[in-house]
Design an enzyme around this catalytic site. Structure first.
Site, mmCIF file in Angstrom:
data_model
loop_
_atom_site.group_PDB
_atom_site.id
_atom_site.type_symbol
_atom_site.label_atom_id
_atom_site.label_comp_id
_atom_site.label_asym_id
_atom_site.label_seq_id
_atom_site.Cartn_x
_atom_site.Cartn_y
_atom_site.Cartn_z
ATOM 1 N N GLU A 56 21.767 51.268 39.487
ATOM 2 C CA GLU A 56 22.547 51.196 40.648
ATOM 3 C C GLU A 56 22.830 52.532 40.801
ATOM 4 O O GLU A 56 22.766 53.196 41.842
ATOM 5 C CB GLU A 56 24.113 50.393 40.252
ATOM 6 N N HIS A 57 23.234 53.516 39.971
ATOM 7 C CA HIS A 57 23.407 54.988 40.028
ATOM 8 C C HIS A 57 22.374 55.685 38.917
ATOM 9 O O HIS A 57 22.233 55.329 37.933
ATOM 10 C CB HIS A 57 24.910 55.367 39.595
ATOM 11 N N HIS A 63 34.331 50.960 33.942
ATOM 12 C CA HIS A 63 34.705 49.980 35.041
ATOM 13 C C HIS A 63 34.887 48.443 34.544
ATOM 14 O O HIS A 63 35.897 48.126 34.781
ATOM 15 C CB HIS A 63 33.386 49.859 35.805
ATOM 16 N N GLN A 83 31.316 55.469 34.498
ATOM 17 C CA GLN A 83 30.943 53.937 34.599
ATOM 18 C C GLN A 83 31.079 53.101 33.627
ATOM 19 O O GLN A 83 31.483 51.762 33.642
ATOM 20 C CB GLN A 83 29.406 53.814 34.813
ATOM 21 N N ASP A 86 31.180 57.993 44.522
ATOM 22 C CA ASP A 86 31.917 56.807 44.472
ATOM 23 C C ASP A 86 33.179 57.099 45.462
ATOM 24 O O ASP A 86 33.728 56.024 45.876
ATOM 25 C CB ASP A 86 32.864 56.760 43.078
ATOM 26 N N HIS A 133 1.858 25.742 74.318
ATOM 27 C CA HIS A 133 1.826 27.196 74.239
ATOM 28 C C HIS A 133 1.051 28.016 74.969
ATOM 29 O O HIS A 133 0.991 28.870 75.843
ATOM 30 C CB HIS A 133 1.614 27.815 72.756
#
Length: 875
Positions: A770-771, A704, A701, A804, A863
Site C-alpha cells: 500500500e505504501h 493503525h 503504520q 496520509d 446489425h
C-alpha cells in the site's frame, strides 16, 4: 462392548495371562495390584474397589490420576464421586439385591454397573438390565467355580451384558471343565458368513494414527496364537497358518485385537517392523502413498539420526543441543505471536519439527507422546495451570527465558543505537507503555537463503475469510434493507451505544458542531488546499476527440458519478483525514450528492473535525452510523438516507464484507472503490538510511491496528545496522500511546535482507505494498523501477505521514497486494467516462462495408442491415 472382562488379583500367578488379556480388552484389577510394573503399558485398567474396602474418595481419585481408566465403586463411594469424577470414568458396584435402590442422580453420574450375582441366570439378568438402559452392564457371578460356556457368554452379549470372569477360570491352554481358554471366551460371539469359516481382518498401524496396512483373513487357530504370542498370525487361504514376517523379517507386534460391531470381522492394531506390511515392501497394501504429517516427519528424523549427511541442518541440530534448544524457544515465541489461522499453522509446523527433533534425539517417539497425553487426560485432579513466573508477560529482567526466547528471533542481539534518540525521550512513556522487558521485535529473513516456497510465504498476507464475514454481515444488511431507519437506529444503539432520534444530519451544519482549536482548523485548511490542488489537476475537464478515419470521429468525455457515499471510520481513531481524502475528489469531480457515513460518539454527536471537513467538501448529508449497517443504508437507501451509486472508504472487516456483499447485489446497483485490508507499509533502506527515521516510518503504520502489515527490506545492511533499527523501533514504540497495538503488530512483521537495490525493488514489486518508502542513496532514480505500489514516498524527508494527511496525494490506497490491479482513490474514481462517435455520410461509405462484413461473420443480420440500409440510401 467387550466380549468378557477378566478379573485379576494378586494371585494371578507368574503373570503369563496379563499380556494376552491386555490385547483383547480391559483388565479388572484390585487397587493393590492396579499400578504394578507388571501390568502391560497398553492395558486398559478398571480398578475394583469392593464393598469391604477402606479406600476414601481421595484414594479413588488418586487411582484415576495415576492412570486407571475406570474405577468400579460401591454405592456409598459413588454418592460422593458422582458429579466430581466424569461419568465415563465411573462404574457402580452393586449386589443383585439392591439394583432397584439406585437413584436417578447416581444412575446419571456413572457410565455403567457391575452387578454381583450368585450365579449366571441369563433370563434373570436380562430382567434387571432394564434399570440401566443406555449404560453398560457387567455381571460377575461371584460364587461360580466353573468356567462359563461359550453359549452363556454369547447369550449375555446378546442381552447387552458383559460377563466378568475370574482369572482363576481362564487359561492359555485348551478349554476343559475347570478353565476356559481366553481365545475361546473372546471368540464366543464371532460368526463367519464365508464358506471357509474365515474372518476378514483389517490390519492397522498402532504408530501411524491407525493407518490401514492391509486386509487379511483369520481363523480361530491364528487368532488364538496371536493373542498368546503377541505376534501377527493370520490364515492364508492358500498356504494355511501365516506367521507374518517369518521369512521376510517384516514381523508385527500385536497391540490390540478387536471385534467389529457385528462380530463377523476383526481389527488387529500392530506395530509393523521391517520393510512394511505389503509383499511389495511398502508400508500399506492400499496404494503407494506413504505416511504423511507427523508420522512422516518422525520417520524422516529417525532416518536422519542414523545417517544424516555431514553438514546437513538436521545433523547440526542433533549435534548441537544448545542450537536446538534456542530454535524450540524461538519457534514457540513465533507461534505465540501468530495471528491468522494460516500463520498459526505455519509457525506450529516449525515448532513441531524442532520439538520432535528434540524427542527423537532423546529416544522418544510419537507413540510415547501419545501415551503421555492419554495418561494426562486420565487425571481427575487438575492443577491451576498458571504459567511459571519466568514465562509471564510481566517479566522485567533480561536474563530470564522469555528474554532468550525473544532474542532468538534474530541472528544478532540489538546493540544500542549510535544516534542520540532526542526525538523519543525516555520520560515520554505513558499509561505503562514499556512495562514489559521483552523487546518489541520483528522477524528477520535473508532473501538469499530462502527457498521459493519460503519467499512466497513472505509475500503472503493474513487470509481474509471473506465468505465467513459476508455470512455474518448479511443479516445486518438484510435488516437495514427491509426496515430502513428503524433498523439503523436499533443497530446504532446496539453497536455504537448511541441513542439517536434521526440517523442523518443535513446542512447547514450548526456552528457549535464544528468548534475546533485554531491550530487544528488551520492544519485542516492547509491540507484541504493541497489535496484540492492536486486532485483538481487530475480532473478530466476536456473532451477527447480522435478522427479514426475520414468522416469518423470518436470522443470520450467525463461525467461525475451523481451520488457517492463516503465511509469515514471512527473506531480506534478519529479520521478527519479520510473525510478530506474522499470528500475533496468527490467535490472536484462535481458529484451532486456527497453522503458521509461515520459512527457517532456515545452522546450521538459526530467529531467536530469531521463535521468541519463535511462543510468544506460540501457534504449533502451525514449518516450517523458505522459498520455494515451504514454500508447497507448507503447501498439501498432509507426514508432518511439517500441511496448512492458508489461507496468509498476504508473500514474494518465488517465494513469490507458489507461493501463486497452489496456490490454483488443487482438490486442495489452500487459500486465500491476497491477491496480493502489492513494498513501496510514496506520500507527499503540502504546504508544511508537513518535508523530513527526508518523506525518511525515502520511504527506509523504499525499503530493503525493489530493486523497492520509492516515490512522492512534492507539493502546490504550488516547485522549491527539492522540491530540499530530494531532498537529504535523498540525505543520509539514504548513512547507511543498506542503501544499495546504495536506490541501485537510489530512481532508479526518481517525484516527481509537483500543484497542489492534491484533485488529489494523486485521483492517490493511482488509484495505490491500500500505504501512504499525509499530510504536509498539515490531514491528518485529507484522510482522508475517501481511497478506495484499504492503510493511511493521518495527519500528520507518524505514520511508516509505526509501522504496520509496533507501533501496532496490520496491516502485511500489498495492493500493486500491489490496494488497489482488497482489505483488509489483519485478524482477519476468519482467520474465515469462516456464515449461517443459521429459518422458522416462519407465516413459511413468507408466504414460501413467493414462493419457489415464483420456482422455477417458473426451471423448478426440486423446489425449488417442497419448499415446496408443507409448505404443503399446513399447510393
Amino acid at each position: 462392548m467387550s466380549v468378557f472382562l477378566p478379573l485379576l488379583d494378586a494371585h494371578v500367578g507368574d503373570g503369563a495371562l496379563l499380556a494376552p488379556l491386555a490385547r483383547i480388552g480391559p483388565l479388572i484389577l484390585p487397587p493393590d495390584f492396579a499400578l504394578t510394573t507388571s501390568i502391560p503399558k497398553n492395558a486398559t485398567r478398571y480398578i475394583l474397589v469392593d464393598t469391604d474396602s477402606s479406600l476414601s474418595m481421595d484414594h479413588v481419585i488418586s487411582l484415576l490420576d495415576q492412570g486407571a481408566d475406570k474405577v468400579i465403586v460401591p454405592l456409598a463411594l459413588a454418592k460422593g464421586l458422582a458429579g466430581v469424577v466424569p461419568a465415563h470414568r465411573l462404574l457402580l458396584l452393586l449386589d443383585v439385591a439392591n439394583v432397584s435402590a439406585v437413584s436417578d442422580t447416581i444412575r446419571s453420574g456413572v457410565s455403567g454397573v457391575l452387578i454381583k450375582t450368585p450365579s449366571v441366570d441369563v433370563d434373570f439378568i436380562s430382567s434387571f438390565t432394564r434399570f440401566f438402559a443406555g449404560s453398560s452392564v457387567h455381571v460377575f457371578p461371584a460364587a461360580s467355580v466353573e468356567p462359563p460356556s461359550r453359549s452363556t457368554i454369547r447369550a449375555l452379549h446378546a442381552a447387552n451384558t458383559t460377563l466378568v470372569i475370574p482369572a482363576s477360570l481362564l487359561t492359555l491352554s485348551a478349554t476343559d471343565a475347570k478353565q476356559i481358554n481366553i481365545a475361546d471366551a473372546f471368540l464366543a460371539n464371532i460368526v463367519s458368513d464365508r464358506k471357509d469359516g474365515l474372518f476378514p481382518t483389517v490390519v492397522s498401524s498402532h504408530l501411524d494414527g491407525g493407518r490401514t496396512l492391509g486386509l487379511v483373513y483369520s481363523s480361530l487357530e491364528s487368532i488364538q496364537e496371536s493373542i498368546v504370542s503377541g505376534k501377527g498370525v493370520y490364515q492364508s487361504r492358500k498356504h494355511g497358518l501365516w506367521r507374518k514376517g517369518e521369512t521376510s523379517g517384516a514381523t508385527q507386534d500385536v497391540v490390540r485385537i478387536r471385534l467389529d460391531c457385528d462380530a463377523d470381522a476383526l481389527e488387529f492394531s500392530v506395530v509393523q517392523h521391517g520393510a512394511g506390511f505389503c509383499h511389495l515392501e511398502r508400508q500399506s497394501c492400499f496404494g503407494t502413498g506413504e505416511v504423511s504429517g507427523l508420522s512422516a516427519l518422525e520417520h524422516t528424523l529417525k532416518s536422519r539420526l542414523e545417517s544424516a549427511p555431514e553438514g546437513s541442518y538436521t545433523r547440526r541440530l542433533f549435534g548441537d543441543p544448545e542450537l536446538l534448544r534456542s530454535k524450540i524457544m524461538e519457534e514457540a515465541d513465533e507461534l505465540c505471536r501468530a495471528d491468522t489461522s494460516e500463520e498459526i499453522a505455519f509457525e506450529a509446523a516449525d515448532l513441531l519439527y524442532f520439538a520432535l527433533t528434540r524427542c527423537i534425539a532423546g529416544g522418544v517417539y510419537l507413540a510415547d507422546i501419545a501415551r503421555s497425553l492419554d495418561e494426562k487426560a486420565k487425571k481427575v485432579t487438575r492443577r491451576p495451570g498458571n504459567a511459571k513466573p519466568q514465562w509471564t508477560s510481566k517479566l522485567t529482567t533480561t536474563e530470564g527465558p522469555a528474554a532468550h526466547c525473544a532474542a532468538s528471533t534474530s541472528a544478532e542481539t540489538p546493540k544500542p543505537p549510535t544516534r542520540p534518540a532526542a526525538t523519543v525521550p525516555a520520560s515520554a512513556t505513558v499509561d505503562g507503555a514499556g512495562d514489559s522487558g521483552a523487546p518489541i521485535r520483528m522477524r528477520t529473513h535473508d532473501l538469499s537463503a530462502t527457498t521459493v516456497a519460503e519467499r512466497a510465504q513472505l509475500l503472503r498476507r493474513p487470509v481474509l475469510k471473506s465468505d465467513e464475514m459476508i455470512a455474518k454481515v448479511r443479516p445486518i444488511v438484510d435488516d437495514v434493507r427491509a426496515r430502513g431507519d428503524a433498523a439503523l437506529l436499533e443497530l446504532t444503539a446496539k453497536f455504537d451505544k448511541a441513542q439517536l432520534a434521526t440517523p442523518v444530519i443535513r446542512p447547514p451544519f450548526a456552528p457549535e458542531t464544528m468548534v475546533l482549536p485554531d491550530d487544528v482548523r488551520a492544519a485542516i485548511d492547509v491540507a484541504y488546499a493541497n489535496i484540492h490542488k492536486f486532485h483538481k489537476a487530475q480532473a478530466a475537464d476536456t473532451t477527447l476527440r480522435v478522427e479514426t478515419m475520414p468522416g469518423v470521429v470518436c470522443s470520450r468525455f467525463a461525467r461525475p458519478i451523481a451520488r457517492v457515499g463516503l465511509y469515514i471510520p471512527g473506531g480506534t481513531a478519529i479520521l478527519p483525514s479520510t473525510a478530506l481524502m474522499l470528500g475533496i475528489p468527490a467535490q472536484v469531480a462535481g458529484c451532486k450528492e456527497i453522503v458521509l457515513a461515520t459512527p457517532p460518539r456515545p452522546d450521538g454527536s459526530v467529531s467536530p473535525e469531521v463535521m468541519y471537513v463535511a462543510q468544506l467538501v460540501g457534504a449533502s448529508a451525514i449518516l450517523k452510523a458505522g459498520g455494515a449497517q451504514a454500508v447497507a443504508a448507503l447501498a439501498y437507501g432509507t426514508a432518511s438516507v439517500p441511496k448512492v451509486d458508489k461507496i468509498f472508504g476504508p473500514g474494518n472487516q465488517w465494513v469490507t464484507a458489507a461493501k463486497m456483499l452489496v456490490q454483488n447485489d443487482t438490486d442495489a446497483l452500487v459500486a465500491i472503490d476497491m477491496p480493502a485490508g489492513p494498513s501496510e507499509v514496506l520500507v527499503i533502506a540502504d546504508h544511508t538510511a537513518d535508523a530513527a527515521f526508518v523506525a518511525a516510518d515502520l511504527l506509523s503504520q504499525a499503530e493503525h491496528g493489530v493486523d497492520s502489515q509492516v515490512v522492512l527490506v534492507t539493502v546490504g545492511l550488516p547485522s549491527e545496522r539492522i540491530a540499530e533499527i530494531e532498537a529504535e523501533v523498540d525505543r520509539q514504540a514504548r513512547a507511543l500511546t498506542r503501544v499495546d497495538i504495536v506490541r501485537q503488530s510489530i512481532p508479526k512483521s518481517i525484516i527481509v535482507r537483500t543484497g542489492s537495490v534491484e533485488e529489494a525493488i523486485a521483492f517490493s514489486n511482488d509484495y505490491a505494498p500500500e505504501h512504499l518508502i525509499l530510504h536509498l542513496e539515490n531514491a528518485p532514480a529507484a522510482v522508475a523501477a517501481v511497478e506495484n505500489a499504492g503510493s511511493v514516498f521518495v527519500g528520507p524527508y518524505s514520511p508516509e505521514s505526509c501522504g496520509d494527511y496533507a501533501s496532496g496525494t490520496n491516502h485511500t490506497l489498495p492493500t493486500n497486494g491489490y496494488a497489482r490491479q488497482f489505483s488509489g482513490v483519485n478524482t477519476l474514481s468519482f467520474q465515469k467516462h462516456i464515449t461517443s462517435q459521429e459518422v458522416t455520410a462519407d465516413g459511413l461509405k468507408g466504414l460501413g462495408p467493414v462493419v457489415a462484413t464483420l456482422a455477417d461473420c458473426e451471423g448478426l443480420d440486423a446489425h449488417a442491415n442497419a448499415v446496408r440500409v443507409r448505404l443503399r440510401a446513399l447510393a
